[in-house]
Design a protein around this motif. Structure first.
Motif, PDB file in Angstrom:
ATOM      1  N   SER A  21       0.862  -1.186   0.000  1.00  0.00           N
ATOM      2  CA  SER A  21       0.000   0.000   0.000  1.00  0.00           C
ATOM      3  C   SER A  21       0.890   1.224   0.000  1.00  0.00           C
ATOM      4  O   SER A  21       1.875   1.268   0.741  1.00  0.00           O
ATOM      5  CB  SER A  21      -0.862   0.053   1.260  1.00  0.00           C
ATOM      6  N   LEU A  22       0.570   2.162  -0.820  1.00  0.00           N
ATOM      7  CA  LEU A  22       1.298   3.430  -0.741  1.00  0.00           C
ATOM      8  C   LEU A  22       0.453   4.539  -1.321  1.00  0.00           C
ATOM      9  O   LEU A  22      -0.587   4.318  -1.924  1.00  0.00           O
ATOM     10  CB  LEU A  22       2.677   3.346  -1.400  1.00  0.00           C
ATOM     11  N   GLU A  23       0.943   5.735  -1.126  1.00  0.00           N
ATOM     12  CA  GLU A  23       0.154   6.890  -1.489  1.00  0.00           C
ATOM     13  C   GLU A  23       1.068   7.964  -2.038  1.00  0.00           C
ATOM     14  O   GLU A  23       2.165   8.167  -1.528  1.00  0.00           O
ATOM     15  CB  GLU A  23      -0.516   7.429  -0.225  1.00  0.00           C
ATOM     16  N   ALA A  24       0.621   8.601  -3.097  1.00  0.00           N
ATOM     17  CA  ALA A  24       1.410   9.697  -3.638  1.00  0.00           C
ATOM     18  C   ALA A  24       0.493  10.896  -3.798  1.00  0.00           C
ATOM     19  O   ALA A  24      -0.272  10.975  -4.754  1.00  0.00           O
ATOM     20  CB  ALA A  24       2.024   9.306  -4.981  1.00  0.00           C
ATOM     21  N   PRO A  25       0.560  11.811  -2.852  1.00  0.00           N
ATOM     22  CA  PRO A  25      -0.312  12.990  -2.933  1.00  0.00           C
ATOM     23  C   PRO A  25       0.119  13.886  -4.091  1.00  0.00           C
ATOM     24  O   PRO A  25       1.288  13.874  -4.482  1.00  0.00           O
ATOM     25  CB  PRO A  25      -0.072  13.707  -1.608  1.00  0.00           C
ATOM     26  N   ALA A  26      -0.832  14.615  -4.618  1.00  0.00           N
ATOM     27  CA  ALA A  26      -0.554  15.472  -5.767  1.00  0.00           C
ATOM     28  C   ALA A  26       0.597  16.413  -5.477  1.00  0.00           C
ATOM     29  O   ALA A  26       0.710  16.958  -4.383  1.00  0.00           O
ATOM     30  CB  ALA A  26      -1.799  16.251  -6.149  1.00  0.00           C
ATOM     31  N   GLY A  27       1.473  16.573  -6.473  1.00  0.00           N
ATOM     32  CA  GLY A  27       2.549  17.537  -6.353  1.00  0.00           C
ATOM     33  C   GLY A  27       3.690  17.112  -5.455  1.00  0.00           C
ATOM     34  O   GLY A  27       4.494  17.939  -5.056  1.00  0.00           O
ATOM     35  N   GLU A  28       3.774  15.841  -5.153  1.00  0.00           N
ATOM     36  CA  GLU A  28       4.898  15.392  -4.335  1.00  0.00           C
ATOM     37  C   GLU A  28       5.754  14.399  -5.094  1.00  0.00           C
ATOM     38  O   GLU A  28       5.306  13.764  -6.039  1.00  0.00           O
ATOM     39  CB  GLU A  28       4.383  14.720  -3.054  1.00  0.00           C
ATOM     40  N   ILE A  29       6.974  14.268  -4.612  1.00  0.00           N
ATOM     41  CA  ILE A  29       7.818  13.211  -5.139  1.00  0.00           C
ATOM     42  C   ILE A  29       7.925  12.143  -4.058  1.00  0.00           C
ATOM     43  O   ILE A  29       8.316  12.428  -2.930  1.00  0.00           O
ATOM     44  CB  ILE A  29       9.217  13.731  -5.500  1.00  0.00           C
ATOM     45  N   VAL A  30       7.522  10.956  -4.426  1.00  0.00           N
ATOM     46  CA  VAL A  30       7.536   9.861  -3.460  1.00  0.00           C
ATOM     47  C   VAL A  30       8.535   8.818  -3.945  1.00  0.00           C
ATOM     48  O   VAL A  30       8.507   8.438  -5.109  1.00  0.00           O
ATOM     49  CB  VAL A  30       6.142   9.211  -3.368  1.00  0.00           C
ATOM     50  N   CYS A  31       9.439   8.406  -3.078  1.00  0.00           N
ATOM     51  CA  CYS A  31      10.393   7.413  -3.563  1.00  0.00           C
ATOM     52  C   CYS A  31      10.175   6.062  -2.901  1.00  0.00           C
ATOM     53  O   CYS A  31       9.688   5.969  -1.780  1.00  0.00           O
ATOM     54  CB  CYS A  31      11.829   7.893  -3.377  1.00  0.00           C
ATOM     55  N   ILE A  32      10.478   5.034  -3.676  1.00  0.00           N
ATOM     56  CA  ILE A  32      10.454   3.682  -3.136  1.00  0.00           C
ATOM     57  C   ILE A  32      11.895   3.208  -3.131  1.00  0.00           C
ATOM     58  O   ILE A  32      12.559   3.225  -4.172  1.00  0.00           O
ATOM     59  CB  ILE A  32       9.654   2.711  -4.021  1.00  0.00           C
ATOM     60  N   LEU A  33      12.366   2.770  -2.002  1.00  0.00           N
ATOM     61  CA  LEU A  33      13.735   2.265  -1.924  1.00  0.00           C
ATOM     62  C   LEU A  33      13.678   0.793  -1.564  1.00  0.00           C
ATOM     63  O   LEU A  33      12.701   0.301  -1.012  1.00  0.00           O
ATOM     64  CB  LEU A  33      14.519   3.029  -0.868  1.00  0.00           C
ATOM     65  N   GLY A  34      14.735   0.107  -1.892  1.00  0.00           N
ATOM     66  CA  GLY A  34      14.785  -1.308  -1.551  1.00  0.00           C
ATOM     67  C   GLY A  34      15.860  -1.981  -2.362  1.00  0.00           C
ATOM     68  O   GLY A  34      16.283  -1.479  -3.404  1.00  0.00           O
ATOM     69  N   ARG A  35      16.267  -3.139  -1.847  1.00  0.00           N
ATOM     70  CA  ARG A  35      17.378  -3.794  -2.535  1.00  0.00           C
ATOM     71  C   ARG A  35      16.918  -4.462  -3.827  1.00  0.00           C
ATOM     72  O   ARG A  35      15.752  -4.418  -4.177  1.00  0.00           O
ATOM     73  CB  ARG A  35      18.041  -4.776  -1.608  1.00  0.00           C
ATOM     74  N   ASN A  36      17.846  -5.086  -4.503  1.00  0.00           N
ATOM     75  CA  ASN A  36      17.505  -5.749  -5.766  1.00  0.00           C
ATOM     76  C   ASN A  36      16.468  -6.835  -5.533  1.00  0.00           C
ATOM     77  O   ASN A  36      16.590  -7.632  -4.613  1.00  0.00           O
ATOM     78  CB  ASN A  36      18.751  -6.417  -6.385  1.00  0.00           C
TER      79      ASN A  36
ATOM     80  N   PRO B 175      22.784  -0.430  -3.215  1.00  0.00           N
ATOM     81  CA  PRO B 175      24.030  -0.138  -2.492  1.00  0.00           C
ATOM     82  C   PRO B 175      24.650  -1.404  -1.917  1.00  0.00           C
ATOM     83  O   PRO B 175      25.869  -1.578  -1.932  1.00  0.00           O
ATOM     84  CB  PRO B 175      23.582   0.808  -1.397  1.00  0.00           C
ATOM     85  N   GLU B 176      23.792  -2.274  -1.428  1.00  0.00           N
ATOM     86  CA  GLU B 176      24.300  -3.502  -0.829  1.00  0.00           C
ATOM     87  C   GLU B 176      25.059  -4.342  -1.852  1.00  0.00           C
ATOM     88  O   GLU B 176      26.200  -4.723  -1.664  1.00  0.00           O
ATOM     89  CB  GLU B 176      23.112  -4.294  -0.293  1.00  0.00           C
ATOM     90  N   GLU B 177      24.384  -4.592  -2.993  1.00  0.00           N
ATOM     91  CA  GLU B 177      25.034  -5.363  -4.046  1.00  0.00           C
ATOM     92  C   GLU B 177      26.276  -4.658  -4.566  1.00  0.00           C
ATOM     93  O   GLU B 177      27.266  -5.284  -4.895  1.00  0.00           O
ATOM     94  CB  GLU B 177      24.073  -5.593  -5.219  1.00  0.00           C
ATOM     95  N   THR B 178      26.182  -3.333  -4.629  1.00  0.00           N
ATOM     96  CA  THR B 178      27.335  -2.586  -5.106  1.00  0.00           C
ATOM     97  C   THR B 178      28.542  -2.863  -4.229  1.00  0.00           C
ATOM     98  O   THR B 178      29.638  -3.109  -4.725  1.00  0.00           O
ATOM     99  CB  THR B 178      27.024  -1.084  -5.124  1.00  0.00           C
ATOM    100  N   SER B 179      28.317  -2.852  -2.940  1.00  0.00           N
ATOM    101  CA  SER B 179      29.481  -3.067  -2.084  1.00  0.00           C
ATOM    102  C   SER B 179      29.984  -4.505  -2.207  1.00  0.00           C
ATOM    103  O   SER B 179      31.187  -4.751  -2.189  1.00  0.00           O
ATOM    104  CB  SER B 179      29.174  -2.690  -0.630  1.00  0.00           C
ATOM    105  N   VAL B 180      29.069  -5.448  -2.387  1.00  0.00           N
ATOM    106  CA  VAL B 180      29.509  -6.827  -2.640  1.00  0.00           C
ATOM    107  C   VAL B 180      30.369  -6.873  -3.891  1.00  0.00           C
ATOM    108  O   VAL B 180      31.418  -7.505  -3.933  1.00  0.00           O
ATOM    109  CB  VAL B 180      28.294  -7.771  -2.804  1.00  0.00           C
TER     110      VAL B 180
END
Ligand SMILES: Nc1ncnc2c1ncn2[C@@H]1O[C@H](COP(=O)(O)OP(=O)(O)OP(=O)(O)O)[C@@H](O)[C@H]1O
Ligand SMILES: Nc1ncnc2c1ncn2[C@@H]1O[C@H](COP(=O)(O)OP(=O)(O)OP(=O)(O)O)[C@@H](O)[C@H]1O
Ligand SMILES: [Mg+2]
Ligand SMILES: [Mg+2]
Lengths: 232, 244, 298, 383, 314
Positions: A21-36, B175-180
């Protein structure tokens, strides 16, 4: 602007997203981070209708868009930059942009010449077949192509991959400028510096579930949170 | 080990690489940097035989390798990991690497023995090294983008090259994989004496691991030198590093 | 070996002209095939069946409009649309659900379609030989190069280039041609920029089949319209688009010319082995240029 | 002896798809019509029944189907097909091997009952040797000397042309061939070949073509007006199946030989047959229908004569047997199992009555005149 | 994944099937035995094709040409020479493989459809030669009544002979499929460019694949002569090639055994539907479409998916 609610997505039989679940309000930049392999791209594709979710709802400007065909979703005003570029290799740079053009949004509308202004490098190779472009040039083209659809919500999947530092810098400024003009951006990035600098709000995803969400301040300033969720 | 002398390649009159020079010594880590479209990938493809040079010479271990087919170049000991993911989509991760290993062991023409008996340890070792061991049985087409980049490099390693060429190896990696990956690069050079030539837009990474750096612009090689030297060069500052 | 006939300049000239006019029909049919190949990446083996339907439809329409000149022209104009209709039904009902599949699966589908259409034609029109009369303006011959040359062939020599130019303008000057080329490479992404790919594909398929139908209608007055026309044309059409460059419309034209001319000159020069000439031409072209004469999208 | 009554089962293999289907269906119709007559009276106390299979003009499928008929359906006889290659394969690999009589009713290769003939194969249609000989005999009576030969570049075309030329030359040594042209079967654009033939100014032209190429040839002859200027002989050029679709566009004045016309001879028996056929199938019989019809009658009469369903007795009865057909008495020649058929030489002319071109000025060549002799057959078979 | 090829657990179903097939003639009438034998021959042909199509990714569009060469070689030696039959049987696959080498040598320079079309042309040239060369091949009539050695000339004995040869060939093919060479071919199918980059001479391997596949096609040709006792130019015609290609697709060309299933389905359909209606191609077409819609990975792909619960991967 965009609300994603409890989305479950599968590739064939493998369950990839577990109630995102996520939300992106108008006029914002929302980022999703996470590993491969965390599920960032899959989230984007689910929104875009390329891998329609089996469960959950996605709302755009209040209307449910789950189950719509990608072209309908795009016409509603969502632009998509995929992580693996996918330029139309047989078409020239110019043609790539031209077929994506969708007039909308009045005086600030993106046109061919404005995209070329934005990425002068592309203007110079207007007639070259996209399949021959360098990695970075393709990336620029992909972004340009998404802009040509004049979206209200932009899904950017690793837009800075393969771009030279100077170009990244420019792009960053431009994205911020777009936001200031009212565009909403959902951004997946591996370049955390860029992501943290740009965003207003952040999500961390891992193994197909959202692990953290909050204002970007926390992520930016809170070393613990970063270490815990982003493994840096 | 590798000398590239005034290498030139044009596409329909457009000079993608023009008179580029480069030298790589055994055991070194050399980085190529430059703006988008500078010709880095083209240079790598010329070295590995995927493109034919118009002019210039490529000398590897004292022998000219210009104009050889890619598989011949590879057998001389040069492996390339592609910038744009280029793996065997329908095969498993394990098989992807195994093919390279088999090729290196010259076993690809064995008709009557099980492939389950060849190149197993080598493959497993490589997968362990790059951190893909737990995904070995996945079909590679179903990997995420970042994992595919890792696999890209694993395949290149399968050939046990003397010279490993990496085209933006960490683009798309977390970043994790990069460091690996950085660790792995260090280990490979240290333990196996591998020579590495790579290009990257992540300047931090470049300056932290490269022994020498070559800067390209508009197909030409601007300078080649130690990181310090390159960082302080004004032309490079203006052309490329800009803000950083 | 005995040479078929004395090889005079005028014989060569006439055979060349014949080759050219034959090439026009081949071009119209194979450009449709090439179009489908370029956009859908499908070797449509049912293409020949649609060509056959075009010819049979022309026969029926011609009769329905009472034969004669009016019947001929109306049949010529309408029967491609009949074929396009058949194609549209097949596409919307069945084919469009398969695009995501492996490409060879699509080949399998078109093969099934060929089997079905072949038998359907027999059910609808029966096994009798059919024939269409040419309208009066195109009947008979004109003296050319000391021999007489049928007017109908001259007519073909005019229609062929018209179709070529039309197709060229269509594919290059309109956005849909570009979209089609893009969709050929990456369907999902075209979808994601807001274009309904499904219709683009349907359109490409139907247009390709339309051309097959046009070819069938054009050829009908010169031959007997029978079952089995599908087999005759399909392999030739494939060879033509290959030597021309897959998916390249000009390539289809060039390939047709090569094919038509080698066929008719082959008959003149070495009649006993005329059947091998087209194949030989293909071998020579492909050994010399492994991806066909012109740039290909494959 | 074989007292208990049972049905005789005939297995038909033929090509019911593609261009040959028109002939195969016609033959089947003739066969069915004959069976109606035959089964009224019955054969050996039972009936003749049939079942058919489509070969798709492919030899391997013909073999599959023939074996299926023999092994699974356990037919007493095989009948078929239009495809010479398939006929020959079935003749050797199925009929001879399993000792099942096989009647070839459309395929025209002279090898079927000639060189490759054997006890179990019969031909109830004309063959290419007869066709060629008919042409040769007919043309030798004409005054022409300089000939041009043109035709379809495949086995049938060449064998007709060779046979015609051989026979013509034997009867009239002064004839001379000034040129030949061959085209791909089905070639649509023939007009130019024809114009170049015309410019060579032969006395007469022999066309060796058949099936649907025939239509193309006739169309080209019409377009170029060749028939008005040159005598032309085409075997089966007077075939109704070809002339009918052309309607008024058929060229007049083309000489053709045919082994059957529904409008000739004009005898009451023939008229009765044609009327009955028309009534049942809505159109006149073509030559295949005639062959189908006589095939059934040969079969029925031979069984009656043999008085038993035993194959060997059946064959013995058949050899040299004659039947009364709509066009007169026909004999199954004992030496090669070829039916002696007459040939009709005629010239095309648009008929008021039918609205299409028909054969006129018909001259009849008897079966003895056009068949190769038994000695020739023996020689071809190598004994 | 690293199980050896002789793992009892995976092998016993095959052994059971084989044993069942051995007993088949006792349960069936002559015609069914014959048709089963025809299915075996076609299955072997389809399997050999799939070595290069399914596993090698080559558009081998004229595979029947090699089948025909095998069959003609065998028949000609049996008919025209006094050589013992086994010579004919042994020579045929080599003749086919040699033809494969020649034609393949030209074709492997080309990609995909180009490869296929060049092969169709070259194969059709062969066909034209067979079709026209009366003195040697009997032209379009073909050669019929080829003398088959007595030991395998009855329906039952030929059935056993063909079954044994098929079993042997399929076992060898399985070995090859699982061998490093087989893996390499599959890699080439997936991504030839990358294969070159890891040091594999793609052309050489493809050519080798063609030679091996055409060798087996030659064996299938021999078996055809054994069942039918006839050869004719149709055997080298492109239509047959297309049909065999379709069998591979139908059965599931990414699986090992799929083509056998495809061949069985096609031959059975055409034989048994053919006995009921002359419109059997229509019915075949409809059945094909149903299969395409409901079994996207082919018949065998579907079975594997069912058996392995989703992991459709051999
Ligand atoms: N086949 C080709 N035809 C035409 N131009 C080409 C071709 N290949 C490369 N180019 C052009 O050559 C230039 C150099 O490309 P190259 O891929 O080497 O750049 P690069 O330095 O790797 O850039 P990046 O960092 O963006 O990957 C680019 O402008 C590209 O468009
Ligand atoms: N086509 C596919 N079939 C099956 N599984 C897939 C497929 N594509 C992706 N996956 C799996 O889905 C998971 C999420 O992938 P996704 O591409 O969303 O990751 P990501 O977060 O974008 O990673 P990256 O940063 O590497 O791009 C991964 O485990 C991946 O292996
Ligand atoms: Mg991703
Ligand atoms: Mg690059």
């Amino acid at each position: 602007m965009l609300e994603v609610e409890d989305v479950h997505t599968y590739y064939g039989l493998s369950h990839i997203l577990f109630g995102v679940s996520l939300e992106a309000p108008a006029g914002e930049i929302v980022c999703i981070l996470g590993r491969n392999g965390a599920g960032k791209s899959t989230t984007m594709k689910s929104i875009m209708g390329l891998t329609p979710p089996r469960r959950g709802t996605i709302r755009f400007k209040g209307a449910v868009i789950t189950g719509l065909k990608p072209y309908r979703i795009s016409r509603l005003g969502i632009g998509y930059v995929p992580d693996d570029r996918r330029v139309f290799a047989d078409l020239t740079v110019g043609e790539n942009l031209e077929i994506s053009e969708r007039a909308r949004g009045g005086e600030h509308a993106w046109t061919l010449s404005r995209v070329y202004e934005f990425f002068p490098a592309l203007g110079r190779i207007d007639g070259r077949r996209a399949g021959f472009l360098s990695g970075g040039e393709q990336q620029m083209l992909t972004i340009g192509r998404a802009l040509m659809t004049n979206p209200e919500l932009l899904l950017l999947d690793e837009p800075t991959e393969g771009l030279a530092p100077m170009v990244v810098h420019l792009l960053e400024e431009q994205i911020a400028a777009l936001r200031d003009r009212g565009l909403t951006v959902l951004l997946a990035e591996q370049n955390q510096k860029v992501a943290l600098r740009l965003s207003d709000r952040g999500y961390v995803i891992d193994n197909g579930s959202i692990r953290y969400h909050g204002s970007i301040q926390d992520l930016r300033e809170n070393e613990d949170v970063r270490r815990k969720y982003l493994l840096v | 080990m590798l000398q590239v002398e005034s290498l030139t390649k044009s596409f329909d009159g457009f000079l993608a690489v023009s008179g580029a020079n480069l030298s790589v010594e055994r055991g070194e880590i050399v980085a190529v940097i430059g703006p988008n479209g500078a010709g880095k990938t083209t240079l790598f493809k010329l070295i590995t035989g995927h493109l034919r040079p118009d002019e210039g010479r490529i000398i590897f271990e004292g022998q000219s390798i210009s104009g050889l087919r890619p598989y011949e170049v590879c057998r001389r000991g040069i492996s390339l990991s592609f910038q744009v993911v280029n793996v065997f989509n329908r095969m498993t991760v394990f098989e992807n690497v195994q093919v390279a290993v088999l090729s290196h062991q010259k076993k690809t023409r064995k008709l009557f023995s099980s492939s389950g008996r060849h190149g197993i340890e080598e493959t497993e070792e490589i997968l362990g090294n790059v951190g893909l061991a737990d995904k070995a049985r996945r079909v590679s087409g179903s990997l995420s983008h970042g994992d595919q980049k890792v696999l890209e490099m694993a395949i290149a390693l399968g050939n046990r090259p003397d010279l490993l060429i990496l085209d933006e190896p960490t683009a798309g990696m977390s970043p994790e994989e990069t460091s690996v990956t950085i660790d792995l690069i260090h280990r490979l050079t240290r333990e196996l004496g591998l020579t590495i030539l790579f290009c990257e837009h992540d300047m931090e990474l470049v300056f932290s691991i490269a022994h020498r750096i070559m800067v390209m612009q508009y197909g030409r090689s601007l300078i080649q030198g130690a990181p310090q030297e390159v960082r302080s060069n004004e032309e490079v500052q203006a052309a490329y590093l800009g803000g950083t | 070996m005995d040479f078929g006939q004395s090889i005079t300049l005028s014989a060569v000239g006439v055979h060349l002209l014949v080759g050219l006019s034959r090439a026009m029909i081949l071009f119209i049919v194979s450009s449709g095939l090439s179009f489908v190949l370029g956009v859908l990446r499908v070797p449509n083996v049912a293409h020949g069946s649609l060509y056959m339907i075009g010819a049979f439809a022309a026969f029926t329409l011609n009769n329905a409009f009472g034969g004669g000149s009016a019947g001929f022209w109306l049949a010529l104009v309408l029967s491609p649309f009949v074929v396009a209709g058949v194609a549209l039904v097949a596409e919307r009902a069945l084919f469009c659900h398969l695009y995501q599949r492996e490409h060879l699966m699509l080949l399998l589908f078109t093969f099934a379609l060929m089997l079905i259409l072949g038998d359907l034609v027999k059910m609808v029109w029966g096994a009798d030989y059919r024939s269409i009369t040419t309208p009066e303006v195109l009947e008979g011959s004109l003296p050319i190069l000391g021999s007489s040359f049928p007017k109908y062939n001259l007519f073909l020599l005019i229609v062929g280039p018209l179709v070529a130019v039309g197709l060229y303008l269509f594919t290059n000057k309109t956005k849909i041609g570009k979209i089609a080329r893009a969709a050929a490479v990456d369907r999902d992404m075209v979808d994601a920029i807001g274009i309904n790919v499904s219709w683009v594909f349907a359109f490409a398929f139907v247009l390709g089949c339309f051309l097959a139908g046009l070819g069938g209608a054009l050829v009908a007055p010169t031959i007997s319209v029978t079952l089995g026309m599908d087999h005759d044309i399909i392999i030739e059409a494939f060879l033509i688009v290959t030597i021309g460059g897959l998916g390249n419309m000009w390539g289809a034209l060039l390939g047709s010319l090569i094919f038509g001319v080698t066929q008719s000159l082959g008959v003149l020069l070495w009649p006993q082995f005329a059947i091998v000439f087209p194949y030989l031409a293909v071998v020579i072209v492909l050994v010399w240029r492994p991806t066909g004469m012109l740039k290909s999208v494959w | 002896q074989d007292a208990e009554a049972r049905d005789i089962k005939v297995g038909i293999i033929d090509c019911y798809s593609g261009p040959p289907a028109v002939y195969a269906e016609d033959a089947l119709n003739g066969f069915k019509l004959a069976l109606e007559e035959i089964n009224e009276e019955g054969v050996l106390g039972g009936k003749i029944t049939w079942t058919n299979r489509d070969t798709k003009f492919k030899v391997d499928i013909a073999l599959n189907m023939a074996k299926e008929l023999v092994m699974r359906e356990e037919v007493d006889l095989l009948v078929g097909t239009i495809n010479s290659g398939a006929a020959m394969a079935v003749s050797t690999a199925v009929a001879e091997k399993n000792k099942v009589p096989f009647f070839v009713w459309i395929a025209k290769s002279e090898r079927i009952t000639g060189e490759k003939g054997h006890r179990y194969v019969f031909q109830t249609g004309e063959n290419s040797a007869m066709a060629g000989k008919a042409g040769g005999v007919a043309l030798s009576r004409k005054p022409y000397v300089k000939y041009w030969i043109a035709g379809d570049d495949y086995e049938y075309g060449h064998s007709i042309a060779d046979a015609a030329w051989r026979n013509l030359k034997a009867r009239k040594p002064e004839v001379e061939m000034i040129g030949k042209s061959w085209w791909k079967p089905g070639e649509p654009d023939l007009a130019p070949y024809i114009t170049s033939i015309m410019s060579a100014k032969p006395d007469a032209v022999i066309f060796a073509t058949g099936g649907r190429s025939m239509t193309n040839v006739l169309k080209a002859i019409k377009t170029t007006g060749m028939a008005e200027k040159f005598p032309i002989w085409i075997h089966t050029g007077t075939d109704h199946a070809v002339l009918k679709p052309l309607g008024e566009q058929a060229p007049e004045g083309v000489m053709g030989t045919m082994d059957y016309h529904f409008y000739y001879p004009e005898t009451p028996e023939h008229q009765a047959f044609v009327d009955k056929f028309r009534e049942t199938y809505g159109g006149p019989p073509g030559f295949p229908a005639f062959h189908g019809y006589i095939t059934a009658h040969f079969i029925a009469k031979a069984y009656r004569k043999a008085g038993s369903a035993d194959t060997e007795k059946f064959i013995d009865a058949l050899e040299g047997m004659t039947i009364e057909s709509p066009v007169g008495r026909l004999e199954m020649r004992a030496c090669d199992h070829q039916v002696k058929l007459p040939m009709y030489l005629g010239v095309t002319k648009i008929s008021e009555e039918y609205g299409v071109a028909v054969s006129t000025d018909i001259q009849t060549l008897t079966g003895d005149e056009v068949l190769p002799t038994c000695e020739e057959i023996q020689e071809a078979r190598g004994n | 994944m690293q199980r050896g090829p002789f793992n009892w657990k995976t092998l016993w179903p095959y052994a059971a099937v084989f044993a069942a097939l051995l007993f088949l003639p006792m349960a069936l009438s002559r015609f069914y035995i014959y048709i089963t034998a025809v299915i075996y021959v076609t299955a072997l042909l389809a399997m050999s094709l799939n070595m290069v199509v399914g596993h090698g990714g080559l558009y081998q569009f004229h595979h029947a040409a090699f089948y025909g060469v095998g069959a003609y070689t065998c028949a000609l030696i049996l008919v025209r020479t006094e050589l013992p039959a086994w010579v004919a049987f042994a020579a045929a696959p080599f003749a086919a493989a040699f033809t494969g080498l020649l034609i393949g040598w030209f074709c492997v320079r080309l990609n995909k459809l180009y490869f296929g079309m060049l092969q169709i042309s070259l194969g059709s040239l062969l066909w034209a030669i067979v079709f026209r060369w009366y003195d040697l091949t009997g032209g379009d009539d073909g050669i019929h009544g080829v003398p088959i050695p007595d030991a395998i000339s009855t329906i039952n004995t030929s059935y056993y002979f063909i079954l044994l040869v098929l079993a042997a060939c399929v076992s060898v093919m399985y070995l090859i499929y699982r061998s490093p060479f087989g893996k390499t071919l599959q890699a080439i199918r997936d991504n030839p460019e990358r294969c070159e980059a890891v040091g594999i001479n793609v052309r050489r391997h493809q050519l080798m694949g063609i030679v091996v596949a055409t060798f087996f096609a030659g064996i299938a040709g021999v078996l055809f002569v054994v069942v039918e006792g006839s050869v004719f130019p149709d055997l080298l015609f492109w239509v047959l090639s297309l049909e065999v290609f379709i069998m591979c697709l139908l059965g599931g060309w990414f699986t090992f055994a799929g083509p056998m299933v495809g061949a069985a389905v096609t031959v059975a359909l055409r034989t048994f539907v053919g006995t009921y209606t002359e419109y059997w191609t229509l019915i075949l077409g409809v059945i094909l479409i149903l299969l395409i819609f409901f079994l996207p990975e082919g018949v065998m792909g579907f079975i594997i998916e069912k058996v392995q619960g989703g992991e459709a991967e051999e």
